[in-house]
Design an enzyme around this catalytic site. Structure first.
Site, short mmCIF file in Angstrom:
data_model
loop_
_atom_site.label_atom_id
_atom_site.label_comp_id
_atom_site.label_asym_id
_atom_site.label_seq_id
_atom_site.Cartn_x
_atom_site.Cartn_y
_atom_site.Cartn_z
N GLY A 92 0.87 -3.52 4.34
CA GLY A 92 0.71 -4.94 4.64
C GLY A 92 2.01 -5.61 5.08
N CYS A 95 0.80 -1.23 0.00
CA CYS A 95 0.00 0.00 0.00
C CYS A 95 0.83 1.27 0.00
CB CYS A 95 -0.95 0.02 1.19
SG CYS A 95 -2.24 -1.24 1.10
N HIS A 142 -9.17 3.86 -2.06
CA HIS A 142 -7.74 3.55 -1.88
C HIS A 142 -7.27 2.70 -3.05
CE1 HIS A 142 -4.02 2.17 -0.29
NE2 HIS A 142 -4.44 1.28 0.58
N CYS A 171 -0.08 3.06 6.37
CA CYS A 171 0.18 1.70 6.86
C CYS A 171 0.39 0.79 5.66
CB CYS A 171 -0.97 1.20 7.73
SG CYS A 171 -2.58 1.13 6.89
#
Length: 389
Positions: free
Chosen positions: A377, A89, A345, A375
């Site tokens: 993964g 991400c 997103h 944040c």
């Protein structure tokens, strides 16, 4: 060391899953922000020394190095190279950070960084063996070092438990995100950063001008009726209404050395001054924005109070709520124009989107310092500080 400046930042509208971009190839979507940057800034594409594009699911139609293919599809010619990178991400933000540090080091003068994700045509997890969280996603040896393999949704639920967040707590944040996006959109605050695109939908040419995922009328009563996404009823807090939207989109940032910008008559929006990336527990996995924020502020010698605006990716509402509690940052200065719960997103494009939002909003309001963080993964976090110039 050279100054790395943001000359311009643009993105496509974000199409909802199965929406107006359903017939658009990811490579065509990736090319749209490049075309817009060229048109808006009047440069010969041959001056771009590299295109760095984040893409979280680089397979099928998003395979074969979309970073190289996007400038070719945009008509930028043979000479413009490109690279695709994947920090999950954080990919789009990492692309911008890498571009900035290359300019700071004096290795390049003009770069474009951003990302793309077509979550309709290349679904999340398509590059895994057994989907996100599937037992065969990682080697058995992984479990010699990590207790378990969780999904991001489960990580968000564990964060909510750790911080004592109720469903109402996270729903209130989600409602505010939708409200802020609607107010910002109606006020024209997205006009300079969201570029309309022409696409084919069911064989007809269509002009897409607006994000398709936001639900401006969302209220607590509507969210209360939604079923949970990751746990049984009564055992969790997250559902589609307080989680980031699954959307299709692309974003790009034109980055140059301050000297080159001056030579070309470009008026920069902001200067990229510091970056950070951290690793955290891969089980809860989504707490990375907390230490990433702390680290990048420490590097710059700043406190939270010194920052005028924050962009914290709303992957899940609990991630932002935990970040607010740990850092002491003000919600009134965070995601002021709405976040991913509202506009969505698009994974590889989101980091460049957040930095673009930050630069445009600093310019609009006259703020000086902005910080973006995400944040990631498997337990990472990324952060970037920019200053208006």
């Amino acid at each position: 060391m050279h100054d790395a400046v943001i000359v311009d930042a643009v993105r496509t509208p974000f199409g909802k899953r199965g929406g107006s971009f359903r017939d658009t190839h990811p490579q065509d979507l990736a090319a749209k922000p490049l075309e817009a940057l060229e048109e808006r800034n009047g440069f010969d594409p041959g001056i771009v020394e590299d295109v760095l594009y984040g893409c979280v699911t680089p397979t099928d139609e998003q395979g074969l190095n979309v970073g190289r293919l996007a400038p070719l599809v945009a008509g930028w010619g043979d000479s413009v190279p490109g690279v695709q990178l994947n920090r999950m991400c954080g990919s789009g933000q990492q692309a911008v950070n890498f571009a900035a540090t290359n300019v700071m080091a004096g290795q390049h003068d003009v770069l474009v960084a951003g990302g793309v994700e077509h979550m309709t045509r290349v679904p999340l997890g398509s590059d895994g063996v057994d989907g996100i969280g599937g037992a065969d996603t990682v080697t058995d040896t992984y479990f010699d070092h990590v207790d378990e393999l969780t999904t991001q949704g489960e990580g968000a639920e564990r964060i909510a438990e750790e911080y004592g967040l109720s469903r109402r707590d996270v729903d209130e944040l989600a409602v505010d995100s939708q409200k802020r996006w609607a107010e910002a959109w109606d006020d024209g605050r997205y006009d300079d950063q969201v570029v309309p695109v022409e696409v084919e939908v069911d064989g007809h040419s269509t002009r897409i001008e607006r994000d398709e995922h936001p639900r401006p009328g969302t209220d607590l009563e509507a969210l209360a009726d939604l079923p949970l996404s990751f746990r049984e009823a009564g055992e969790g807090v997250h559902h589609p209404g307080n989680s980031s939207g699954i959307v299709d989109g692309a974003a790009a940032v034109l980055i140059a050395s301050a000297e080159t910008a001056a030579e070309r008559g470009w008026e920069p929006m902001a200067r990229i001054v510091d970056t950070a990336v951290v690793g955290v527990d891969p089980v809860t996995m989504l707490t990375g924005p907390i230490p990433a924020t702390e680290q990048v502020l420490e590097k710059r010698g700043l406190d939270v109070a010194d920052v005028d605006l924050f962009e914290v990716n709303e992957a899940f509402a609990s991630v932002v709520a935990a970040w607010l509690e740990e850092t002491g940052a003000s919600w009134e200065r965070t995601n002021v124009n709405g976040g991913a719960i509202a506009h969505g997103h698009p994974l590889g494009a989101t980091g460049a989107t957040l930095l673009g939002k930050l630069a445009h909003e600093l310019e609009r309001t006259g703020g000086e310092i902005g910080l973006a963080t995400m944040c990631i993964g498997f337990g990472q976090g990324i952060a970037t500080i920019i200053e208006r110039v």
